[in-house]
Write an enzyme that holds these catalytic residues in place. Sequence first.
Site, PDB file in Angstrom:
ATOM      1  CD1 TRP A  74      -8.732 -10.159  -2.212  1.00 23.96           C
ATOM      2  CD2 TRP A  74      -7.594 -10.260  -4.116  1.00 23.96           C
ATOM      3  NE1 TRP A  74      -7.502  -9.626  -1.972  1.00 23.96           N
ATOM      4  CE2 TRP A  74      -6.773  -9.675  -3.118  1.00 23.96           C
ATOM      5  CE3 TRP A  74      -7.075 -10.429  -5.385  1.00 23.96           C
ATOM      6  CZ2 TRP A  74      -5.459  -9.254  -3.374  1.00 23.96           C
ATOM      7  CZ3 TRP A  74      -5.769 -10.006  -5.641  1.00 23.96           C
ATOM      8  CH2 TRP A  74      -4.986  -9.429  -4.647  1.00 23.96           C
ATOM      9  CG  ASN A  98     -16.390  -8.107  -2.223  1.00 23.87           C
ATOM     10  OD1 ASN A  98     -15.337  -8.516  -1.749  1.00 23.87           O
ATOM     11  ND2 ASN A  98     -16.528  -6.888  -2.707  1.00 23.87           N
ATOM     12  N   GLY A  99     -16.284  -9.754   0.883  1.00 21.69           N
ATOM     13  CA  GLY A  99     -16.069  -9.154   2.205  1.00 21.69           C
ATOM     14  C   GLY A  99     -15.530 -10.181   3.181  1.00 21.69           C
ATOM     15  CD  GLU A 480       6.417   4.210   0.045  1.00 26.24           C
ATOM     16  OE1 GLU A 480       7.493   3.586  -0.005  1.00 26.24           O
ATOM     17  OE2 GLU A 480       5.522   4.074  -0.805  1.00 26.24           O
ATOM     18  CD  GLU A 487       7.018   3.723  -7.273  1.00 22.52           C
ATOM     19  OE1 GLU A 487       7.270   2.679  -7.895  1.00 22.52           O
ATOM     20  OE2 GLU A 487       6.505   3.709  -6.149  1.00 22.52           O
ATOM     21  CG  HIS A 503      26.994  14.291   9.037  1.00 16.36           C
ATOM     22  ND1 HIS A 503      28.092  14.561   9.819  1.00 16.36           N
ATOM     23  CD2 HIS A 503      25.926  14.255   9.882  1.00 16.36           C
ATOM     24  CE1 HIS A 503      27.725  14.651  11.089  1.00 16.36           C
ATOM     25  NE2 HIS A 503      26.414  14.470  11.163  1.00 16.36           N
ATOM     26  CE  LYS A 602       0.990  -3.246  -7.253  1.00 14.80           C
ATOM     27  NZ  LYS A 602       1.314  -2.040  -6.441  1.00 14.80           N
TER      28      LYS A 602
END
Length: 607
Positions: A74, A98-99, A480, A487, A503, A602
């Site tokens: 990734w 990984n990292g 948010e 959703e 208002h 997504k």
Amino acid sequence: MCGIVGYIGMHRAADYLVNGLSKLEYRGYDSAGIAVLENNKIRVEKCVGRLDALRTKLGNNIPEGNIGIGHTRWATHGRPSDLNAHPHVAGKFAIVHNGIIENYLKLKEELLAKGHEFTSETDTEVVAHLLEDYYEGDFEEAVKKVLRVIRGSYALAFMCEDQPDMIICTKKDNPLVIGLGDGENFIASDIPAIINETRRTFIMSDGEIATVTPDGVWIQDINGVPISKKVFIVSWNAEAAEKSGYDHFMLKEINEQPKAIRDTVSGRINLEEKNIAFPELCWTEDEMKEINKIFIVACGTAYHAGIVGKYYLEQLARIPVEVDIASEFRYRSPLVDGNSLTIVISQSGETSDTLAALREAKRLGARTLAVTNVVGSSIAREADQVVYTYAGPEIAVASTKAYTTQLLAMLMLSIYVARLRNTLDKRTIAGLVTALANLPNAVEQTLKHTETIKGLAEKYSPCNDVFFLGRSLDYAVALEGALKLKEISYIHAEAYAAGELKHGTLALLVPGVPVIVLATQEDIYDKTISNLQEVKAREAEVLAIGFEGDSSLENYADHVVYIPKTDKYLAPMLSVVPLQLFAYHAALVRGCDVDKPRNLAKSVTVE
Ligand code: AGP
């Protein structure tokens, strides 16, 4: 997040490695590779793309050999490519990682000066060359020397041609497990990759160094002190294992926020100097001073992060900011020119409207910056400059850890720009840097309120309408919170600037309607309390989100969820967490598909 696998035993390593990597695909990746000790020589096969591309590359020429390591990448440092894929090799060594190695640039310069030649743009390759540089015949000692000089987060597995009977692995801040077989042993980033081979595991802890052989696993610390570990028997099924035992990816990702924040801050705050740095940005002071306006463009949750970013940039860097929904920006002939900067925010880096807005801004001559979570994504590639969030793959449709890391990126960026423009004093910057360093712990504290929030979500889940109120940064977070709830639970939810209620919307507040009020912004706190009292006067039910210690909220609200006291600019990264959990539990009790809500995708790659 990257995926690591390793195998040593009586069978052909490549079979386990490729199969193990397939069980880690859910973690998200852009390239894959394996290294196998074949006839005492390390053979590496790796390529960009999915695992099928690696299988095609291997064809019938599968490496023979019963020790190997594998990796799904990734990308963080260096775009997705064959050369940047792992494993990385130097001399007799192959490694997978990984990292993030924070100090890789400095180490790479030192190694280059010693004559080491690099083939990739990655931070990881530095570790392989360090190992080669330090090796004097003792593999374990060389690994320990490497671990003493690298900084950052890692799960690492190492192979050496001189040691065909062992794999060494270690971790710091990234997961690593060892599967205990009979005459064979397995290494993986996560349990799904070993669950079909064995349920007997060692869950590695930071600082432990494991020497894995076919007949056993020896664990020590960096000083050579032996460590004995209890065997952990995995009871999860394969699907549960992908969620690390959580019921849903969304809950897993909500709980990953402390680590996502740590990784996104990593290498960007200097605690000694109390400063912010963006090594990846190359603006000069003059260039920054030429910018007289900033446009922030995004969709959905990323748009909400942009609204928070507006407050940051205007209040800290004193630059005028306009925030646009991407699908509006691209058609409104925005007054963008060469003295403006357009910031596009996108978790996926592939949202069609946001990509189109980026192209429109570039056509109009703007300088552009992307804030995205996916290295090498379309938006990352087309923007002039990129600030990556390191939240790791976000699988659930409802964005959570990506949002908080987007806020983080926008805050750090605002401090960085403010410093270039001399609009923020050193003391204020120091205070913000200290608060940023403490943020992961504060989020961990906030996550402990899950049970309280679960109860409130279940109480209000039958409601048809829920309102979210706030002022200033609290209003931005309210937006948010409303999106999260609607959703995934399909409850109608709206956010309003608290001062706007009278208002019109006040007409909708009738007895029993739940109203969530965020009250963290001290400078307009009294005004928010007045609005809260307006709501109570209509006998609506109020759930207030406020700082620990603000017990006065209990005089006005029916329920209060407290978040740890922090700097007002960091409040959004905390106050959103109860709202994420509220939405999650409301959706759960309503029987909704939490990870894949109806009608939604997504990444929206269509207009
Ligand atoms: C947020 O929970 C939604 N999944 C959606 O609004 C999302 O934020 C939006 O589609 C933007 O996606 P992006 O960040 O990948 O560009």
